[in-house]
Structures are given as structure tokens and as C-alpha cells.
Design a protein around this motif. Structure first.
Motif, PDB file in Angstrom:
ATOM      1  N   ALA A  96       0.807  -1.219   0.000  1.00 17.51           N
ATOM      2  CA  ALA A  96       0.000   0.000   0.000  1.00 17.51           C
ATOM      3  C   ALA A  96       0.844   1.276   0.000  1.00 17.51           C
ATOM      4  O   ALA A  96       0.508   2.252   0.643  1.00 17.51           O
ATOM      5  CB  ALA A  96      -0.944   0.002   1.185  1.00 17.51           C
ATOM      6  N   GLN A  97       1.936   1.271  -0.733  1.00 18.39           N
ATOM      7  CA  GLN A  97       2.733   2.485  -0.894  1.00 18.39           C
ATOM      8  C   GLN A  97       2.667   2.875  -2.366  1.00 18.39           C
ATOM      9  O   GLN A  97       3.138   2.136  -3.231  1.00 18.39           O
ATOM     10  CB  GLN A  97       4.182   2.267  -0.461  1.00 18.39           C
ATOM     11  N   ALA A  98       2.069   4.014  -2.630  1.00 17.09           N
ATOM     12  CA  ALA A  98       1.844   4.461  -4.004  1.00 17.09           C
ATOM     13  C   ALA A  98       3.146   4.996  -4.601  1.00 17.09           C
ATOM     14  O   ALA A  98       3.452   6.184  -4.517  1.00 17.09           O
ATOM     15  CB  ALA A  98       0.745   5.507  -4.042  1.00 17.09           C
ATOM     16  N   TYR A  99       3.904   4.081  -5.197  1.00 17.60           N
ATOM     17  CA  TYR A  99       5.168   4.445  -5.831  1.00 17.60           C
ATOM     18  C   TYR A  99       5.437   3.494  -6.986  1.00 17.60           C
ATOM     19  O   TYR A  99       5.360   2.267  -6.832  1.00 17.60           O
ATOM     20  CB  TYR A  99       6.341   4.356  -4.844  1.00 17.60           C
ATOM     21  N   SER A 100       5.761   4.058  -8.141  1.00 22.53           N
ATOM     22  CA  SER A 100       6.109   3.236  -9.293  1.00 22.53           C
ATOM     23  C   SER A 100       7.039   4.026 -10.204  1.00 22.53           C
ATOM     24  O   SER A 100       6.769   5.177 -10.541  1.00 22.53           O
ATOM     25  CB  SER A 100       4.845   2.836 -10.065  1.00 22.53           C
ATOM     26  N   LEU A 101       8.151   3.400 -10.571  1.00 21.71           N
ATOM     27  CA  LEU A 101       9.078   3.948 -11.547  1.00 21.71           C
ATOM     28  C   LEU A 101       9.188   2.888 -12.638  1.00 21.71           C
ATOM     29  O   LEU A 101       9.552   1.756 -12.360  1.00 21.71           O
ATOM     30  CB  LEU A 101      10.442   4.215 -10.909  1.00 21.71           C
ATOM     31  N   VAL A 102       8.792   3.263 -13.857  1.00 19.17           N
ATOM     32  CA  VAL A 102       8.791   2.326 -14.978  1.00 19.17           C
ATOM     33  C   VAL A 102       9.680   2.888 -16.074  1.00 19.17           C
ATOM     34  O   VAL A 102       9.601   4.066 -16.415  1.00 19.17           O
ATOM     35  CB  VAL A 102       7.360   2.105 -15.502  1.00 19.17           C
ATOM     36  N   LEU A 103      10.533   2.034 -16.617  1.00 16.67           N
ATOM     37  CA  LEU A 103      11.442   2.426 -17.683  1.00 16.67           C
ATOM     38  C   LEU A 103      11.247   1.453 -18.829  1.00 16.67           C
ATOM     39  O   LEU A 103      11.220   0.235 -18.621  1.00 16.67           O
ATOM     40  CB  LEU A 103      12.880   2.367 -17.166  1.00 16.67           C
ATOM     41  N   CYS A 104      11.078   1.978 -20.045  1.00 12.17           N
ATOM     42  CA  CYS A 104      10.908   1.088 -21.194  1.00 12.17           C
ATOM     43  C   CYS A 104      11.639   1.632 -22.408  1.00 12.17           C
ATOM     44  O   CYS A 104      11.962   2.820 -22.484  1.00 12.17           O
ATOM     45  CB  CYS A 104       9.434   0.873 -21.509  1.00 12.17           C
ATOM     46  N   ARG A 105      11.931   0.722 -23.328  1.00 11.92           N
ATOM     47  CA  ARG A 105      12.492   1.082 -24.628  1.00 11.92           C
ATOM     48  C   ARG A 105      11.434   0.778 -25.669  1.00 11.92           C
ATOM     49  O   ARG A 105      10.847  -0.303 -25.671  1.00 11.92           O
ATOM     50  CB  ARG A 105      13.746   0.263 -24.942  1.00 11.92           C
ATOM     51  N   VAL A 106      11.211   1.744 -26.553  1.00 11.02           N
ATOM     52  CA  VAL A 106      10.223   1.559 -27.604  1.00 11.02           C
ATOM     53  C   VAL A 106      10.869   0.867 -28.803  1.00 11.02           C
ATOM     54  O   VAL A 106      12.086   0.889 -28.972  1.00 11.02           O
ATOM     55  CB  VAL A 106       9.571   2.896 -28.029  1.00 11.02           C
ATOM     56  N   ALA A 107      10.030   0.273 -29.621  1.00 17.88           N
ATOM     57  CA  ALA A 107      10.495  -0.405 -30.829  1.00 17.88           C
ATOM     58  C   ALA A 107      11.055   0.622 -31.814  1.00 17.88           C
ATOM     59  O   ALA A 107      10.703   1.814 -31.772  1.00 17.88           O
ATOM     60  CB  ALA A 107       9.340  -1.169 -31.465  1.00 17.88           C
ATOM     61  N   GLU A 108      11.914   0.145 -32.687  1.00 18.35           N
ATOM     62  CA  GLU A 108      12.501   1.013 -33.704  1.00 18.35           C
ATOM     63  C   GLU A 108      11.394   1.634 -34.552  1.00 18.35           C
ATOM     64  O   GLU A 108      10.424   0.969 -34.914  1.00 18.35           O
ATOM     65  CB  GLU A 108      13.440   0.182 -34.586  1.00 18.35           C
ATOM     66  N   ILE A 150       4.246   8.835  -7.819  1.00 16.46           N
ATOM     67  CA  ILE A 150       4.506   8.688  -6.388  1.00 16.46           C
ATOM     68  C   ILE A 150       3.487   9.513  -5.613  1.00 16.46           C
ATOM     69  O   ILE A 150       3.039  10.558  -6.079  1.00 16.46           O
ATOM     70  CB  ILE A 150       5.968   9.131  -6.061  1.00 16.46           C
ATOM     71  N   SER A 151       3.127   9.047  -4.463  1.00 14.38           N
ATOM     72  CA  SER A 151       2.245   9.815  -3.587  1.00 14.38           C
ATOM     73  C   SER A 151       3.017  11.002  -3.024  1.00 14.38           C
ATOM     74  O   SER A 151       4.177  10.863  -2.628  1.00 14.38           O
ATOM     75  CB  SER A 151       1.752   8.940  -2.439  1.00 14.38           C
ATOM     76  N   SER A 152       2.382  12.143  -2.972  1.00 16.51           N
ATOM     77  CA  SER A 152       3.037  13.322  -2.401  1.00 16.51           C
ATOM     78  C   SER A 152       3.322  13.118  -0.911  1.00 16.51           C
ATOM     79  O   SER A 152       4.120  13.852  -0.334  1.00 16.51           O
ATOM     80  CB  SER A 152       2.205  14.581  -2.641  1.00 16.51           C
ATOM     81  N   ASP A 153       2.711  12.100  -0.304  1.00 23.11           N
ATOM     82  CA  ASP A 153       3.019  11.766   1.088  1.00 23.11           C
ATOM     83  C   ASP A 153       4.484  11.345   1.250  1.00 23.11           C
ATOM     84  O   ASP A 153       5.031  11.387   2.334  1.00 23.11           O
ATOM     85  CB  ASP A 153       2.136  10.622   1.595  1.00 23.11           C
ATOM     86  N   TYR A 154       5.116  10.900   0.160  1.00 23.95           N
ATOM     87  CA  TYR A 154       6.507  10.450   0.197  1.00 23.95           C
ATOM     88  C   TYR A 154       7.466  11.476  -0.393  1.00 23.95           C
ATOM     89  O   TYR A 154       8.575  11.138  -0.795  1.00 23.95           O
ATOM     90  CB  TYR A 154       6.665   9.121  -0.552  1.00 23.95           C
ATOM     91  N   SER A 155       7.065  12.728  -0.424  1.00 21.27           N
ATOM     92  CA  SER A 155       7.898  13.761  -1.058  1.00 21.27           C
ATOM     93  C   SER A 155       9.271  13.900  -0.404  1.00 21.27           C
ATOM     94  O   SER A 155      10.224  14.317  -1.052  1.00 21.27           O
ATOM     95  CB  SER A 155       7.172  15.109  -1.077  1.00 21.27           C
ATOM     96  N   GLN A 156       9.411  13.517   0.882  1.00 27.54           N
ATOM     97  CA  GLN A 156      10.724  13.554   1.520  1.00 27.54           C
ATOM     98  C   GLN A 156      11.647  12.517   0.900  1.00 27.54           C
ATOM     99  O   GLN A 156      12.869  12.670   0.908  1.00 27.54           O
ATOM    100  CB  GLN A 156      10.619  13.355   3.044  1.00 27.54           C
ATOM    101  N   SER A 157      11.090  11.459   0.320  1.00 24.85           N
ATOM    102  CA  SER A 157      11.882  10.413  -0.316  1.00 24.85           C
ATOM    103  C   SER A 157      12.186  10.736  -1.774  1.00 24.85           C
ATOM    104  O   SER A 157      13.188  10.303  -2.311  1.00 24.85           O
ATOM    105  CB  SER A 157      11.128   9.086  -0.235  1.00 24.85           C
ATOM    106  N   GLY A 158      11.315  11.504  -2.384  1.00 21.66           N
ATOM    107  CA  GLY A 158      11.510  11.863  -3.786  1.00 21.66           C
ATOM    108  C   GLY A 158      10.213  12.299  -4.419  1.00 21.66           C
ATOM    109  O   GLY A 158       9.129  12.075  -3.869  1.00 21.66           O
TER     110      GLY A 158
END
Length: 180
Positions: A96-108, A150-158
Motif C-alpha cells: 500500500a505504498q503508491a510508488y512506481s518507476l517504470v522504464l521502457c524502450r520503444v520499438a525502432e 509517487i504519492s506526495s506523502d513520500y515527497s521527503q523520499s523523492g
């Protein structure tokens, strides 16, 4: 649980340090196009982002199964992975921590700007049900797209901005596309 989380964070930190030492300099791709940070895996890039800007959440990074329609929608906000070559998601290991960092590469030859917009518009910022990631940013450099929520509740983390800025430093330039 704290000891387990601390051990995982320490392992991720050590992996980031090792992969950071072997990192190649980003190639100069100009203001658009190009295979950004081509010599690195997506997981290595995520580790390098966390090295530049550590988050104070217990996170884990996993590859996104592009054959799994639910995973593609949940992590990328897309209905199809047709234009995605590869993707990884880094999320809190506590549910229950609203945080997600997703990285992707698109097709040519894929339309990176359109895909970034679809990701921004399609991602469910309430996918954790009881919490919301109210800070959302999607940015793209060449064939690389970063989604941070990210939830603004975690703004101290990032924040979405500070984590995006970590990738700006790694790429050596501002993103070609920035939404949010």
C-alpha cells in the motif's frame, strides 16, 4: 521484515555501485531520436537513477512481461505492448505504498511521443486501491521512456521531478518529451 527490507536495499545499492562503475558514457544523440544509454540494461539504468537519487522506500525492480496484457496495462498504462521492446518496473515491496518507476524502450521507428502520452493518459494512479500516486511525470529521451508516479506523502523520499532529474543527469540532456 525491517531486516529483510534493509538487506534487499543494501543488495540493490551494491548492485547499483557495481553496475555504475562499468557504465559507459551516454552517447550524444542530439535533441531527438537515438538509442539512449544503449550500453546498459534497463535495470542498470534504474539502479543508476537510485544511485543519483536514493528513495527511502523498500523497492524492487522486475522485468515487465510484455506478453501479459494485465502487466502491460498495470505498469505501463498501455493496452498493447506492440511498440515496446522491453520494460522494467520498480515499485514498493510493501503493497500500500503508491510508488512506481517504470522504464521502457520503444520499438525502432515507434512514435515515442505518442507512446509517452498514452502511458501518461492510461496509467492508473489508484492501482493500489486505498492510496493514490498524485505526482505523475512521463518523459522520453530517444527510444527510452520513464514513467514516475509517487504519492506526495513520500515527497521527503523523492518526487516525480527529482527522479526524472536523476535520469536527465545520466542522459546528459533534457528529455525530448515531458508530460506532467
Amino acid at each position: 521484515m525491517k531486516r529483510y527490507s534493509a538487506t534487499i536495499l543494501l543488495a540493490l545499492f551494491c548492485l547499483g555501485m557495481v553496475s555504475g562503475c562499468a557504465r559507459k558514457e551516454p552517447e550524444d544523440t542530439g535533441s531527438t531520436g537515438g538509442n539512449v544509454l544503449a550500453g546498459q540494461t534497463l535495470t542498470e539504468i534504474v539502479d543508476a537513477i537510485y544511485e543519483k537519487h536514493p528513495v527511502e522506500l523498500p523497492v524492487g525492480t522486475i522485468p515487465v512481461d510484455l506478453a501479459d496484457e494485465y502487466a502491460v496495462n498495470s505498469y505501463l498504462g498501455l493496452s498493447s505492448s506492440a511498440n515496446i521492446r522491453e520494460a522494467v518496473a520498480s515499485e514498493s515491496m510493501l503493497g500500500a505504498q503508491a510508488y512506481s518507476l517504470v522504464l521502457c524502450r520503444v520499438a525502432e521507428n515507434a512514435d515515442t511521443k505518442a507512446i509517452a502520452q498514452q502511458m501518461h493518459d492510461g496509467i492508473d494512479q489508484r492501482k493500489w486501491v486505498c492510496v493514490v500516486a498524485d505526482d505523475l511525470k512521463v518523459s522520453a529521451w530517444g527510444d527510452l521512456i520513464l514513467l514516475v508516479m509517487i504519492s506526495s506523502d513520500y515527497s521527503q523520499s523523492g518526487t516525480a521531478e527529482t527522479l526524472t532529474n536523476a535520469l536527465v543527469q545520466l542522459c546528459g540532456r533534457e528529455p525530448d518529451v515531458q508530460i506532467g
